[in-house]
Design a protein around this motif. Structure first.
Motif, mmCIF file in Angstrom:
data_model
loop_
_atom_site.group_PDB
_atom_site.id
_atom_site.type_symbol
_atom_site.label_atom_id
_atom_site.label_comp_id
_atom_site.label_asym_id
_atom_site.label_seq_id
_atom_site.Cartn_x
_atom_site.Cartn_y
_atom_site.Cartn_z
ATOM 1 N N ASP A 16 37.314 31.366 50.112
ATOM 2 C CA ASP A 16 37.580 30.587 48.900
ATOM 3 C C ASP A 16 36.858 29.242 48.933
ATOM 4 O OD1 ASP A 16 39.812 32.450 47.890
ATOM 5 O OD2 ASP A 16 40.515 31.884 49.887
ATOM 6 N N LEU B 268 39.651 39.609 42.411
ATOM 7 C CA LEU B 268 40.865 38.792 42.420
ATOM 8 C C LEU B 268 42.002 39.404 41.614
ATOM 9 C CD1 LEU B 268 39.062 35.370 42.062
ATOM 10 C CD2 LEU B 268 40.572 35.992 43.973
ATOM 11 N N ASP C 194 36.116 38.183 39.473
ATOM 12 C CA ASP C 194 37.318 38.413 38.680
ATOM 13 C C ASP C 194 37.951 39.754 39.041
ATOM 14 O OD1 ASP C 194 38.977 37.557 36.241
ATOM 15 O OD2 ASP C 194 38.326 39.582 35.674
ATOM 16 N N THR D 256 44.787 40.277 44.273
ATOM 17 C CA THR D 256 45.099 39.391 45.388
ATOM 18 C C THR D 256 45.046 37.942 44.930
ATOM 19 O OG1 THR D 256 44.480 38.839 47.674
ATOM 20 C CG2 THR D 256 42.687 39.283 46.141
ATOM 21 N N ASP D 257 45.823 37.092 45.582
ATOM 22 C CA ASP D 257 45.850 35.682 45.192
ATOM 23 C C ASP D 257 44.533 34.985 45.512
ATOM 24 O OD1 ASP D 257 48.433 35.874 44.255
ATOM 25 O OD2 ASP D 257 49.343 35.167 46.118
ATOM 26 N N TYR D 258 44.033 35.242 46.723
ATOM 27 C CA TYR D 258 42.805 34.616 47.191
ATOM 28 C C TYR D 258 41.824 35.712 47.600
ATOM 29 C CZ TYR D 258 45.584 30.320 47.341
ATOM 30 O OH TYR D 258 46.383 29.251 47.001
ATOM 31 N N LEU D 259 40.601 35.338 47.886
ATOM 32 C CA LEU D 259 39.566 36.343 48.107
ATOM 33 C C LEU D 259 39.806 37.210 49.337
ATOM 34 C CD1 LEU D 259 36.357 34.377 47.086
ATOM 35 C CD2 LEU D 259 37.321 36.398 45.968
ATOM 36 N N HIS E 126 41.527 36.580 35.945
ATOM 37 C CA HIS E 126 41.877 36.495 37.366
ATOM 38 C C HIS E 126 41.088 35.380 38.047
ATOM 39 C CE1 HIS E 126 43.857 40.214 36.453
ATOM 40 N NE2 HIS E 126 42.709 40.805 36.178
ATOM 41 N N TRP F 53 42.790 32.077 39.781
ATOM 42 C CA TRP F 53 42.415 31.653 41.135
ATOM 43 C C TRP F 53 41.949 30.200 41.141
ATOM 44 C CZ3 TRP F 53 36.960 31.372 42.703
ATOM 45 C CH2 TRP F 53 36.772 31.147 44.085
#
Length: 209
Positions: free
Chosen positions: A163, A148, A145, A151-154, A186, A190
Motif C-alpha cells: 500500500d 481491492l 480496484d 480485501t481491505d488492503y492490497l 473499491h 482504499w
C-alpha cells in the motif's frame, strides 16, 4: 543506533513513500532537500552516493541505499519485524508482487502523466500523449480496484509496503483533473482508509507540485 538521513525533496513521490513508512514505524530521521530547485543531483558528493543521480537516497550510518522500494525493504528488515513487511512467505509475496507491479507497470505510466499534468504548462502539453497515458492509467487503476474488491488492503487486512508503494499514485490520480472513466469504488474506499492515517496526511496529502 546509526542515524538515518534521507536525501530528496518532499514533493517527490518516491521520497514520500519513505517518509510515510518511517513515520508509521516511528523512526527518527533527518531529511535534506535534493533535486528540483534544491541541491543538485549532479553535485559530486551526491553522485558519489548514487551515480544514477536520482532521489531518494538513504544514508544509514556507513550504509547507502537507493531505489525507493529497496529502501522500504531495507528499513523493514533493519528495524523490523514489522507488520508492514509480513514474515509469512505467501503474504510477503503478495506484498512484494504489488511493489514490483508498481515499478514495472504503474510508475512508467503515472510518472510522465504527472509531469505532463502538474509540471508542464497547459499550452505545452501533448494531447495525444496525455490521452494515451490517461487510458493506460484507467486500465491500471481498474486492476487495483478489482484486486481491492475482496480485501481491505492490497496484501490483506492491514497496511503493508504494498500500500505504501502504490498509495501515493492513487492520491495523485484522484487529485489530477483527468477523465478517470468508469467508477472505481473499491479503489476510492482504499484511498479513504489511507487518508485516515496521520503519516499519509502529513507526507502524501501535500498537494501536487
Amino acid at each position: 543506533m546509526a542515524t538515518i538521513r534521507l536525501l530528496g525533496r518532499k514533493t517527490s513521490g518516491n521520497v514520500q513513500k519513505i517518509l510515510w513508512m518511517m513515520s508509521e514505524m516511528n523512526l527518527a530521521f533527518s531529511r535534506e532537500d535534493y533535486g528540483g530547485p534544491f541541491a543538485s543531483l549532479d553535485a559530486p558528493a551526491f553522485v558519489a552516493l548514487n551515480s544514477n543521480r536520482l532521489v531518494p537516497v538513504l544514508v544509514h550510518g556507513d550504509e547507502v541505499v537507493w531505489e525507493s522500494n529497496s529502501i522500504l525493504r531495507y528499513l523493514a528488515n533493519v528495524h523490523g519485524p514489522t507488520p508492514l513487511y509480513p514474515e509469512e512467505p505467501y503474504i510477503r509475496s503478495l506484498c512484494e508482487r504489488w511493489m514490483d507491479w508498481q515499478l514495472s507497470s504503474l510508475n512508467p505510466c503515472m510518472s510522465p502523466l504527472f509531469i505532463a499534468m502538474v509540471r508542464t504548462a497547459a499550452a505545452d502539453r501533448d494531447p495525444v500523449m496525455l490521452e494515451r497515458l490517461t487510458a493506460q492509467a484507467r486500465d491500471l487503476f481498474a486492476r487495483l480496484d478489482e484486486a481491492l474488491a475482496a480485501t481491505d488492503y492490497l496484501a490483506g487486512s492491514s497496511l503493508t509496503l504494498a500500500d505504501i508503494s502504490t498509495g501515493m499514485f492513487a492520491y495523485r490520480w484522484f487529485e489530477m483533473a483527468l477523465d478517470r472513466g468508469t467508477p472505481t469504488p473499491h479503489l476510492r474506499r482504499w484511498l479513504e482508509l489511507l487518508k485516515q492515517r496521520a503519516a499519509f496526511r502529513e507526507y502524501v496529502m501535500i498537494g501536487l507540485s
